[in-house]
Design a protein around this motif. Sequence first.
Motif, PDB file in Angstrom:
ATOM      1  N   LYS A  59      24.583 -17.740  47.544  1.00 36.43           N
ATOM      2  CA  LYS A  59      25.109 -18.815  48.395  1.00 36.43           C
ATOM      3  C   LYS A  59      26.194 -18.299  49.339  1.00 36.43           C
ATOM      4  N   LYS A  60      27.066 -17.422  48.839  1.00 36.38           N
ATOM      5  CA  LYS A  60      28.117 -16.859  49.686  1.00 36.38           C
ATOM      6  C   LYS A  60      27.534 -16.003  50.800  1.00 36.38           C
ATOM      7  N   VAL A  61      26.499 -15.238  50.491  1.00 39.45           N
ATOM      8  CA  VAL A  61      25.838 -14.421  51.519  1.00 39.45           C
ATOM      9  C   VAL A  61      25.302 -15.322  52.619  1.00 39.45           C
ATOM     10  N   VAL A  62      24.611 -16.380  52.232  1.00 39.80           N
ATOM     11  CA  VAL A  62      24.012 -17.293  53.208  1.00 39.80           C
ATOM     12  C   VAL A  62      25.093 -18.014  54.010  1.00 39.80           C
ATOM     13  N   GLU A  63      26.121 -18.473  53.326  1.00 43.18           N
ATOM     14  CA  GLU A  63      27.198 -19.220  53.977  1.00 43.18           C
ATOM     15  C   GLU A  63      28.011 -18.352  54.941  1.00 43.18           C
ATOM     16  N   MET A  64      28.368 -17.154  54.494  1.00 41.66           N
ATOM     17  CA  MET A  64      29.243 -16.300  55.288  1.00 41.66           C
ATOM     18  C   MET A  64      28.468 -15.356  56.211  1.00 41.66           C
ATOM     19  N   ARG A  65      27.136 -15.286  56.019  1.00 42.44           N
ATOM     20  CA  ARG A  65      26.296 -14.365  56.812  1.00 42.44           C
ATOM     21  C   ARG A  65      26.801 -12.936  56.671  1.00 42.44           C
ATOM     22  N   ARG A  66      27.188 -12.594  55.452  1.00 45.31           N
ATOM     23  CA  ARG A  66      27.743 -11.273  55.170  1.00 45.31           C
ATOM     24  C   ARG A  66      27.112 -10.715  53.906  1.00 45.31           C
ATOM     25  N   LYS A  67      26.739  -9.454  53.941  1.00 44.40           N
ATOM     26  CA  LYS A  67      26.065  -8.840  52.807  1.00 44.40           C
ATOM     27  C   LYS A  67      27.035  -8.593  51.647  1.00 44.40           C
ATOM     28  N   ARG A  68      26.521  -8.797  50.420  1.00 48.28           N
ATOM     29  CA  ARG A  68      27.255  -8.481  49.203  1.00 48.28           C
ATOM     30  C   ARG A  68      26.239  -8.326  48.071  1.00 48.28           C
ATOM     31  N   VAL A  69      26.567  -7.495  47.111  1.00 47.09           N
ATOM     32  CA  VAL A  69      25.650  -7.246  45.998  1.00 47.09           C
ATOM     33  C   VAL A  69      25.617  -8.476  45.099  1.00 47.09           C
ATOM     34  N   HIS A  70      24.424  -9.042  44.922  1.00 50.11           N
ATOM     35  CA  HIS A  70      24.285 -10.228  44.082  1.00 50.11           C
ATOM     36  C   HIS A  70      22.908 -10.312  43.416  1.00 50.11           C
ATOM     37  N   ALA A  71      22.030  -9.357  43.692  1.00 45.90           N
ATOM     38  CA  ALA A  71      20.680  -9.372  43.131  1.00 45.90           C
ATOM     39  C   ALA A  71      20.396  -8.003  42.504  1.00 45.90           C
ATOM     40  N   PHE A  72      19.844  -8.031  41.289  1.00 48.56           N
ATOM     41  CA  PHE A  72      19.620  -6.807  40.536  1.00 48.56           C
ATOM     42  C   PHE A  72      18.235  -6.768  39.917  1.00 48.56           C
ATOM     43  N   ILE A  73      17.774  -5.549  39.702  1.00 45.79           N
ATOM     44  CA  ILE A  73      16.601  -5.292  38.887  1.00 45.79           C
ATOM     45  C   ILE A  73      17.142  -4.572  37.659  1.00 45.79           C
ATOM     46  N   VAL A  74      16.919  -5.140  36.490  1.00 42.83           N
ATOM     47  CA  VAL A  74      17.455  -4.590  35.253  1.00 42.83           C
ATOM     48  C   VAL A  74      16.299  -4.068  34.414  1.00 42.83           C
ATOM     49  N   GLY A  75      16.423  -2.838  33.932  1.00 46.99           N
ATOM     50  CA  GLY A  75      15.356  -2.278  33.104  1.00 46.99           C
ATOM     51  C   GLY A  75      15.745  -0.951  32.503  1.00 46.99           C
ATOM     52  N   GLU A  76      14.775  -0.309  31.864  1.00 41.12           N
ATOM     53  CA  GLU A  76      14.980   0.991  31.239  1.00 41.12           C
ATOM     54  C   GLU A  76      14.504   2.081  32.192  1.00 41.12           C
ATOM     55  N   TYR A  77      15.379   3.021  32.488  1.00 43.56           N
ATOM     56  CA  TYR A  77      15.060   4.119  33.396  1.00 43.56           C
ATOM     57  C   TYR A  77      14.012   5.023  32.749  1.00 43.56           C
ATOM     58  N   MET A  78      12.923   5.295  33.484  1.00 42.66           N
ATOM     59  CA  MET A  78      11.829   6.109  32.954  1.00 42.66           C
ATOM     60  C   MET A  78      11.643   7.414  33.719  1.00 42.66           C
ATOM     61  N   GLY A  79      12.501   7.695  34.677  1.00 43.91           N
ATOM     62  CA  GLY A  79      12.448   8.968  35.364  1.00 43.91           C
ATOM     63  C   GLY A  79      11.926   8.897  36.783  1.00 43.91           C
ATOM     64  N   ILE A  80      12.011  10.050  37.440  1.00 49.73           N
ATOM     65  CA  ILE A  80      11.521  10.201  38.807  1.00 49.73           C
ATOM     66  C   ILE A  80      10.008  10.178  38.764  1.00 49.73           C
ATOM     67  N   SER A  81       9.411   9.496  39.726  1.00 50.68           N
ATOM     68  CA  SER A  81       7.963   9.348  39.698  1.00 50.68           C
ATOM     69  C   SER A  81       7.418   9.112  41.099  1.00 50.68           C
ATOM     70  N   LYS A  82       6.194   9.503  41.302  1.00 50.16           N
ATOM     71  CA  LYS A  82       5.440   9.146  42.510  1.00 50.16           C
ATOM     72  C   LYS A  82       4.194   8.418  42.022  1.00 50.16           C
ATOM     73  N   GLU A  83       4.258   7.130  41.994  1.00 52.51           N
ATOM     74  CA  GLU A  83       3.183   6.298  41.480  1.00 52.51           C
ATOM     75  C   GLU A  83       2.171   5.983  42.580  1.00 52.51           C
ATOM     76  N   ASP A  84       0.969   5.629  42.159  1.00 51.30           N
ATOM     77  CA  ASP A  84      -0.063   5.163  43.077  1.00 51.30           C
ATOM     78  C   ASP A  84       0.244   3.697  43.388  1.00 51.30           C
ATOM     79  N   LYS A  85       0.745   3.439  44.583  1.00 51.85           N
ATOM     80  CA  LYS A  85       1.187   2.086  44.952  1.00 51.85           C
ATOM     81  C   LYS A  85       0.046   1.072  44.959  1.00 51.85           C
TER      82      LYS A  85
END
Length: 126
Positions: A59-85
């Motif tokens: 809401k603050k991002v939308v209201e102030m039109r200013r970027k801030r960290v507020h969204a995350f992807i949480v998980g277990e790190y499995m390493g560097i990879s080049k996957e078939d997209k």
Amino acid sequence: MIQLREDHVIKIGQKVKVYRNLHKDLFSIQDALSKKVIAHGEGFLLKNVKFHVQENGRKKVVEMRRKRVHAFIVGEYMGISKEDKTLYREVYYNPYVTKQFIDLMNNEPIVHSDYCFLDNNVCYVK
């Protein structure tokens, strides 16, 4: 490619929080317990993934039109990879357009996934 921050390590299976770093044009990887950024990178795999948006931050991002960290992807790190997209579906998030992460294949909100591949500033799920 992962760029570890000085005096930090990242281990397979470590629980992390990931967000898109717009200044570095990479993903920032935080240790989920300490909340410290331990690395930046692209082309890595996470498992047991949850997608989280802090609504007050959005809401603050939308209201102030200013970027801030507020969204995350949480998980277990499995390493560097080049996957078939082609085996993955793309996930999208833009606080001005959506309130949650969206699976672009079906245009539905996504809250969790077994696997998530992050590459070239794009998130893919399986």
